[in-house]
Motif scaffolding. Structure first.
Motif, PDB file in Angstrom:
ATOM      1  N   ASP A  86      28.200  37.226  33.488  1.00 32.45           N
ATOM      2  CA  ASP A  86      29.132  37.939  34.361  1.00 32.45           C
ATOM      3  C   ASP A  86      30.498  37.986  33.689  1.00 32.45           C
ATOM      4  O   ASP A  86      31.073  36.940  33.375  1.00 32.45           O
ATOM      5  N   LEU A  87      30.998  39.183  33.482  1.00 37.15           N
ATOM      6  CA  LEU A  87      32.280  39.357  32.813  1.00 37.15           C
ATOM      7  C   LEU A  87      33.367  39.695  33.822  1.00 37.15           C
ATOM      8  O   LEU A  87      33.259  40.669  34.568  1.00 37.15           O
ATOM      9  N   ALA A  88      34.407  38.877  33.858  1.00 43.04           N
ATOM     10  CA  ALA A  88      35.619  39.200  34.611  1.00 43.04           C
ATOM     11  C   ALA A  88      36.674  39.672  33.614  1.00 43.04           C
ATOM     12  O   ALA A  88      36.714  39.215  32.466  1.00 43.04           O
ATOM     13  N   ILE A  89      37.531  40.576  34.052  1.00 40.62           N
ATOM     14  CA  ILE A  89      38.525  41.193  33.163  1.00 40.62           C
ATOM     15  C   ILE A  89      39.890  41.066  33.804  1.00 40.62           C
ATOM     16  O   ILE A  89      40.107  41.540  34.922  1.00 40.62           O
ATOM     17  N   TYR A  90      40.806  40.428  33.071  1.00 46.62           N
ATOM     18  CA  TYR A  90      42.174  40.263  33.568  1.00 46.62           C
ATOM     19  C   TYR A  90      43.102  41.116  32.717  1.00 46.62           C
ATOM     20  O   TYR A  90      43.226  40.920  31.505  1.00 46.62           O
ATOM     21  N   ASP A  91      43.735  42.085  33.356  1.00 50.21           N
ATOM     22  CA  ASP A  91      44.678  42.970  32.683  1.00 50.21           C
ATOM     23  C   ASP A  91      46.051  42.315  32.706  1.00 50.21           C
ATOM     24  O   ASP A  91      46.691  42.222  33.756  1.00 50.21           O
ATOM     25  N   GLU A  92      46.508  41.854  31.571  1.00 42.29           N
ATOM     26  CA  GLU A  92      47.736  41.054  31.532  1.00 42.29           C
ATOM     27  C   GLU A  92      48.980  41.878  31.840  1.00 42.29           C
ATOM     28  O   GLU A  92      49.964  41.345  32.356  1.00 42.29           O
TER      29      GLU A  92
END
Length: 312
Positions: free
Chosen positions: A180-186
């Motif tokens: 499961d990939l979570a993506i955090y846009d900095e």
């Protein structure tokens, strides 16, 4: 005159068909340059065409980063059209957060754009994708017309990555599925959590490892405590500005695990477990009853084996 009348009828029939299979996708602004398409809190059906999923995109300097592509070729095509209404920038990358069908079956619509995912997600789409697609054909009917499975070819890894001039933190977890990939846009502080997080909807568990999932939620909640965090986009349900959906998902999983373990230790059979009432805390959640029934099928046999092993 008769020929003209026939042409008009054909045109009207085409318009009716197009309207009949319209997902009505509207890009919801989440933060500067970040958008989400919010699906319905329902089960798959011929009425919703599989539009029960959240997808999204980031308008980066070098192009559009798409996060999940939806449940069908039609969804992906309409998603592309909706993105183009927001920004004329070219598509840079499509990311699949995991291998469940409502998150990748729109990949076909993004021909010419690189598709990316974690290695185990790529393997899952390649090995199980056709079976998933066949099941959605049964559940949603002609919404799936023309849909074919297209697996990503670019493997992603955990860590910081600059994609199309946008700095993203790729968080590789598991628990809802094996990858499961979570993506955090900095830049914006937006966390795309995929199906590790459900908001106002009972979670699905066909490939769940509850212990790993609970550990993943702890990691995601830590991200929401960072100074730059602004919003959480769950895999299903409304966008949130805090960690409440994470806590709600955790509460459901803890209850579900405890209920399965207690029922197994008490020697209940599966029919008796299926008949157990939902707690008041969860009884009003959309699709709670149906997801509970499915989860009993997914999880109770292992709980029985665990209880049997402990007794021996």
């Amino acid at each position: 005159m008769k020929q003209l009348f026939s042409l008009v009828l054909c045109a009207l029939a085409g318009l009716a068909t197009a309207a009949e299979f319209d997902y009505g996708l509207q890009a919801q602004p989440v933060a500067e340059g970040v958008y989400a398409f919010i699906g319905r809190n329902e089960d798959f059906s011929t009425a919703n065409g599989g539009n029960i999923v959240n997808t999204g995109f980031i308008v980066a300097p070098g192009g559009i980063i798409v996060i999940d592509s939806g449940s069908s070729l039609r969804y992906g095509q309409q998603m592309r059209q909706a993105i183009a209404r927001v920004s004329p920038r070219p598509l840079a990358l499509v990311i699949n957060t995991h291998h469940h069908p409502d998150h990748f079956l729109g990949n076909q619509a993004f021909a010419g754009t690189p598709l990316a995912a974690l290695p185990a997600t790529i393997d899952g789409i390649a090995s199980e994708g056709n079976a998933f697609a066949e099941n959605l054909y049964r559940l949603t009917g002609d919404w799936m017309k023309g849909t074919e499975v297209v697996a990503p070819s670019r493997a992603l890894a955990a860590g910081h990555s600059e994609i199309a001039g946008r700095r993203l933190r790729l968080i590789a977890l598991d628990g809802h599925t094996g990858a499961d990939l979570a993506i955090y846009d900095e830049a914006s502080g937006v966390l795309f959590a995929g199906d590790l997080v459900f908001n106002g909807r009972a979670p699905t568990t066909p490939h769940a490892d509850l212990a790993h999932w609970l550990a993943a939620l702890d990691q995601l909640e830590a991200v929401t405590r960072e100074a730059g965090f602004t919003a959480l986009v769950p895999g299903h349900g409304a966008v949130a500005r805090d960690a409440a959906p994470i806590r709600q998902t955790r509460a459901w999983l803890l209850w579900l695990r405890g209920a399965m373990q207690q029922a197994a230790r008490a020697g209940l059979d599966m029919n008796e477990v299926l008949a157990l009432p939902l707690p008041a805390e969860f009884a009003g959640l959309p699709v709670a009853a149906s997801e509970y029934r499915r989860s009993v099928g997914h999880l109770f046999p292992a709980a029985e084996q665990e209880a049997l092993g402990a007794a021996q």
